[in-house]
Scaffold this motif. Structure first.
Motif, short mmCIF file in Angstrom:
data_model
loop_
_atom_site.label_atom_id
_atom_site.label_comp_id
_atom_site.label_asym_id
_atom_site.label_seq_id
_atom_site.Cartn_x
_atom_site.Cartn_y
_atom_site.Cartn_z
N VAL A 1 -9.23 80.90 38.71
CA VAL A 1 -9.09 82.19 39.38
C VAL A 1 -7.73 82.21 40.07
N GLY A 2 -7.41 83.32 40.74
CA GLY A 2 -6.17 83.42 41.51
C GLY A 2 -6.37 83.03 42.95
N GLY A 3 -5.63 83.69 43.84
CA GLY A 3 -5.66 83.36 45.27
C GLY A 3 -4.42 83.89 45.95
N ASP A 4 -3.89 83.13 46.92
CA ASP A 4 -2.69 83.64 47.60
C ASP A 4 -1.74 82.55 48.11
N GLY B 1 7.59 87.91 34.15
CA GLY B 1 7.12 88.79 35.20
C GLY B 1 5.82 88.29 35.78
N GLY B 2 4.79 89.16 35.78
CA GLY B 2 3.49 88.80 36.32
C GLY B 2 3.06 89.73 37.44
N ASN B 3 2.31 89.18 38.37
CA ASN B 3 1.85 89.98 39.50
C ASN B 3 3.04 90.35 40.38
N LEU B 4 3.19 91.64 40.68
CA LEU B 4 4.38 92.11 41.37
C LEU B 4 4.50 91.55 42.78
N GLU B 5 3.37 91.48 43.49
CA GLU B 5 3.42 90.95 44.85
C GLU B 5 3.87 89.49 44.85
N SER C 1 -2.48 86.60 38.18
CA SER C 1 -2.47 86.87 39.62
C SER C 1 -1.61 85.83 40.33
N ASP C 2 -2.18 85.06 41.26
CA ASP C 2 -1.42 84.05 42.00
C ASP C 2 -0.86 82.97 41.07
N ASN C 3 -1.46 82.83 39.88
CA ASN C 3 -0.95 81.88 38.91
C ASN C 3 0.40 82.29 38.35
N THR C 4 0.89 83.46 38.71
CA THR C 4 2.27 83.82 38.39
C THR C 4 3.22 82.74 38.87
N ASN C 5 2.87 82.06 39.97
CA ASN C 5 3.70 80.95 40.45
C ASN C 5 3.85 79.87 39.39
N VAL C 6 2.74 79.48 38.75
CA VAL C 6 2.79 78.44 37.74
C VAL C 6 3.45 78.96 36.46
#
Length: 346
Positions: free
Chosen positions: A84-87, A210-214, A112-117
């Motif tokens: 899942v994602g997260g923050d 790209g990915g989750n904009l936030e 989601s937060d996995n945009t980091n990875v």
């Protein structure tokens, strides 16, 4: 931009890692998680392998990074799926062992937060996959959405071009995981509205980013985004989360990408269908429609100012709504306004 490597794909029967580098929500919603694992076994024929922090909320970022690195290092593991994602995944990626990751490329699935990875692997020269949450999508109440299942199966096991399809029905009002009985009921769905095209009638092909904009905005603040010139020619992916950012903030985040020199380099952008409902903000249907339209207007405004010749496609089902189409991150995408067709190479 230099070519990225597509990692080898798993085969039915293989062992795949199931990790929680972001939130350890399997600890809180084990019934949803177990459903996702069962479908991974029964419908995809894969053997999930958990790691020490997979079912732990608030695990130390160094321990989560250790698990993710170990998943890549294990030669018996052929793919890695986030639960899942997260923050707070932005605090985990600095502890990853990049030498291990580069020496052992594997398909990584998350959103989601996995945009980091996803962004981290992209900078290491590796194609990954936007989508495929074990809880949210494999653990979907009722049944797997057929578009999600078909797309995920093709991304997991295939390497060919795949045509994305507009969803005939979509949803953004999930069942309440706090109620174990919710898994028996199909989520609320709404009639599909198709994709909304904007911009010149020319075909664009490029590698995605790209990915989750936030989360992208966080990455820019932390200076973890590649130089703008290295991303020029990419097809931008953007989608927003269940936090329902207001349109003015969506515009400002994209404006910042423009000031960074990024937007001008994207000849096309795929914009995920805006999630417009959450348990803490139960918008009415007219309010949801207005919210989605305001988001489209914010995106259009930013591109008009920084990349007026870009091809834009709105309401593509790859973000926080249901179904979720899997999109290769750093892989090839072809956007064809003439044929109203979006194809990706898995």
């Amino acid at each position: 931009m230099a070519a990225l490597i597509y990692p080898p794909k798993p085969r039915p029967g293989d062992r795949v890692a199931v990790v929680s580098p972001s939130a350890g929500l399997p600890a809180i919603f084990p019934h949803v998680y177990e459903l996702g694992l069962r479908r991974l076994r029964e419908e995809f024929g894969l053997q999930p392998v958990e790691y020490p922090t997979t079912r732990i909320m608030g695990a130390d970022p160094r321990e989560r990074a250790r698990d993710l690195t170990a998943a890549f290092a294990d030669p018996s593991i052929t793919a890695v799926l986030a639960t899942v994602g997260g923050d707070d995944l932005i605090t985990v990626t600095p502890y990853l062992d990049d030498e291990v990751l580069q020496a052992n490329p594997k398909p990584y699935f998350g959103y989601s937060d996995n945009t980091n990875v996803l962004n981290h692997l992209h900078r290491l020269g590796m194609v990954s996959y936007h989508g495929g949450s074990v809880l949210v999508h494999l653990g979907r109440p009722g049944t797997l959405h057929p578009l999600t299942a078909d797309s995920l199966r093709a991304a997991l096991f295939g390497s060919d071009w795949y045509d994305l399809s507009p969803a005939p029905q979509w949803g953004d009002e999930p069942n309440d995981w706090n109620d174990p009985d919710c898994l028996a009921d199909e989520p609320v769905m709404f009639p599909g509205t198709g994709w909304h095209w904007q911009g010149p009638a020319r075909v664009v092909e490029g590698r995605t980013w790209g990915g989750n904009l936030e989360v992208l905005h966080w990455l820019l603040a932390a200076d973890r985004v590649a130089p703008a010139e290295s991303l020029h020619g990419s097809v931008l992916l953007i989608e927003t989360s269940e936090e329902l950012p207001p349109a003015v903030e969506v515009y400002r985040m994209l404006r910042n990408l423009g000031e960074r020199g990024l937007l001008a380099g994207f000849p096309a952008a795929l914009i995920g269908r805006a999630k417009a409902w959450e348990f803490g903000r139960r918008l009415t249907p007219p309010e949801k429609a207005a919210y989605a339209q305001q988001q489209r207007a914010a995106v259009s405004r930013a591109f008009a100012e920084y990349a007026p010749d870009a091809v834009l496609v709105f309401d593509v089902d790859f973000g926080h709504t249901d179904p979720q189409l899997i999109i290769p991150y750093g892989g090839l995408a072809r956007v064809d306004p003439l044929a109203r067709r979006i194809s990706v190479r898995y």
